[in-house]
Write an enzyme that holds these catalytic residues in place. Structure first.
Site, PDB file in Angstrom:
ATOM      1  N   GLU A 247       0.884  -1.170   0.000  1.00  0.00           N
ATOM      2  CA  GLU A 247       0.000   0.000   0.000  1.00  0.00           C
ATOM      3  C   GLU A 247       0.910   1.204   0.000  1.00  0.00           C
ATOM      4  OE1 GLU A 247      -1.410   3.192   0.940  1.00  0.00           O
ATOM      5  OE2 GLU A 247      -2.116   2.441   2.878  1.00  0.00           O
TER       6      GLU A 247
ATOM      7  N   CYS B 117      -3.137   8.291   3.992  1.00  0.00           N
ATOM      8  CA  CYS B 117      -2.873   7.820   2.629  1.00  0.00           C
ATOM      9  C   CYS B 117      -4.099   7.937   1.749  1.00  0.00           C
ATOM     10  CB  CYS B 117      -2.359   6.385   2.661  1.00  0.00           C
ATOM     11  SG  CYS B 117      -3.448   5.220   3.519  1.00  0.00           S
TER      12      CYS B 117
END
Length: 478
Positions: free
Chosen positions: A214, A248
């Site tokens: 990720e 994020c």
């Protein structure tokens, strides 16, 4: 168990201990693992205030944000514990015409040992999503928290209720993560920047160790002309400024249809001007690292130098260790403030002619983690969402998917690959095994060297009837 990294051998020893524990853990079966995972969940929930205090001390986020992070993490852990058997148990699948004599099944087995490299911005929610999936699937885990949040990782390891080293923590800087990649784990999961993700992937490639990455995002919000502007502004502020912008899947770019652009910008300006960070009771806290402060400063400066209008704040908003809210209008699409992940409390708000242009701009990025769409027309909003090149989309909210443990999370492009959470997350840390069991001798046996011409002719006739005839469509050449 907690191990402090001193050298490669320390991490390898942790992986070897996990290897032995994995056999025991996998042998417990779904029910045995479920009971222990729920006990782990209970220990975290009961100690939420203590854990939140550790998170706040290490990251600088307000206690309320740290509490919310733990709550979301516990929901994911609970879901994985309760649903692993349903998702991963053996199930029958149709065998088809040519193998009608076979009983066919698929089931999922643990990989063995999973190495988890966690980030500093959400040091519990993010890694525990992968850890919960891996543990529920029957794996042992060696967890390397960020060097900025080692105490948080150690707290989680201490809360683990099992007698076996099923969950271990190794602490250290990036060299610890590199060591974990080379230590013989069966899979590695990493959350961090795309640049570091490439290094982790290269290290894993040495031993063909599969990896989940990720790698952050540059997430966009799209605001249609019929959107509830007040709700959209509140969501943009939360998605852009929450956790000091160090999220994020937070909002970094906002594309607003031109006819409501000025109204949206005025509302957002009024909202942002009243936001003041603070570690105790503020809406968000300090920046976690000085390096991130400098990235924010560079992006804001680059945008203003390129002609962007600082609607709220500007370079003067960067007051280490804090960054006040920044709203920039009219930023060129090729500017670093638009193309690179800022990871700070800044919002780029640009006008677009229509939703098609908004989609085009939103997709014009090497990232693809998440996005959001605001419109009162539900069908239109969903249609826009489906055209966005991201792993997750929220309609008329931001980060809505983060609170739904059954939904998979992950991105594409520089945002990485692989998934955590939900059924996809459980399967990510499992290996599928297909099995056929012959129930009776096949009426037409083609799986033999001495098959007869008659058997093949019968099989071909059945094949043509099933796949090449007019009954199920137009015949070839018609």
């Amino acid at each position: 168990m907690t191990a402090t990294l001193g050298e490669q051998g320390t991490v390898e020893a942790a992986v070897q201990r996990a290897r032995g524990a994995a056999a025991w853990w996998g042998g417990l079966g779904f029910h045995g693992r479920r009971e222990r995972l729920l006990a782990f969940k209970h220990a975290i929930a009961a100690g939420i205030d203590d854990l939140a205090a550790v998170i706040s001390a290490e990251t600088g986020k307000p206690s309320a944000d740290a509490v919310l992070e733990v709550m979301l993490a516990v929901e994911n852990l609970d879901w994985s514990a309760r649903n692993a058997q349903r998702v991963l148990r053996r199930r029958r699948v149709p065998s088809g015409l040519l193998a009608a004599n076979q009983a066919s099944t698929v089931e999922y087995h643990p990989l063995g040992v999973v190495g988890a490299i966690g980030p500093w911005n959400y040091p519990v929610y993010t890694p525990l999503g992968a850890i919960a999936s891996a543990l529920a699937a029957g794996n042992a885990v060696v967890f390397k928290p960020s060097e900025l949040t080692p105490r948080t990782g150690e707290w989680l390891a201490a809360a683990w209720p099992g007698p076996q080293p099923v969950l271990q923590v190794v602490t250290g800087d990036g060299s610890a993560g590199a060591a974990l990649c080379r230590a013989g784990a069966d899979k590695v999961t990493f959350t961090g920047s795309a640049a570091t993700g490439r290094k982790v992937m290269a290290a894993c490639a040495e031993t063909l160790t599969p990896i989940v990455i990720e790698g952050g995002g540059k997430d966009a919000m799209i605001v249609a002309a019929d959107a509830d502007l007040e709700a959209a502004c509140r969501a943009a502020a939360f998605g852009g400024f929450g956790n000091a912008g160090q999220t994020c899947a937070g909002v970094e770019r906002v594309y607003v249809v031109r006819q409501v652009y000025d109204d949206f910008l005025a509302r957002l300006t009024a909202l942002a001007e009243g936001v003041r960070p603070g570690e105790r009771d503020g809406p968000y806290g300090r920046m976690t690292t000085p390096a991130q402060v400098e990235i924010v400063r560079r992006h804001v400066s680059a945008a203003i130098e390129a002609g962007a209008r600082p609607v709220v704040g500007g370079v003067e908003s960067v007051q280490p260790p804090y960054v006040m809210p920044v709203v920039l209008a009219g930023v060129p699409e090729d500017n670093p403030a638009v193309t690179e992940e800022t990871f700070g409390p800044t919002l780029v708000v640009n006008a677009v002619a229509d939703l098609d242009e908004a989609i085009e701009r939103a997709n014009a990025t090497r990232y693809g983690l998440a996005a959001s769409v605001f419109s009162r027309d539900r069908r239109r909003a969903v249609a826009v969402a489906r055209r966005l090149r991201t792993g997750a989309v929220s309609v008329n909210s931001v980060l809505g998917f983060a609170a739904v443990p059954a939904l998979p999370f992950g991105g594409i492009g520089d945002s990485g690959f692989g998934r955590v959470h939900g059924a996809d997350g459980l399967r990510e840390f499992s290996r599928a095994q297909s099995m056929t069991r012959q129930r009776f001798a096949p009426p037409i046996d083609l799986m033999r060297l001495d098959r007869s011409a008659t058997a093949l002719a019968r099989a071909r006739a059945a094949f043509r009837f099933r796949h090449a005839g007019k009954r199920h469509g137009t015949a070839p050449g018609a």
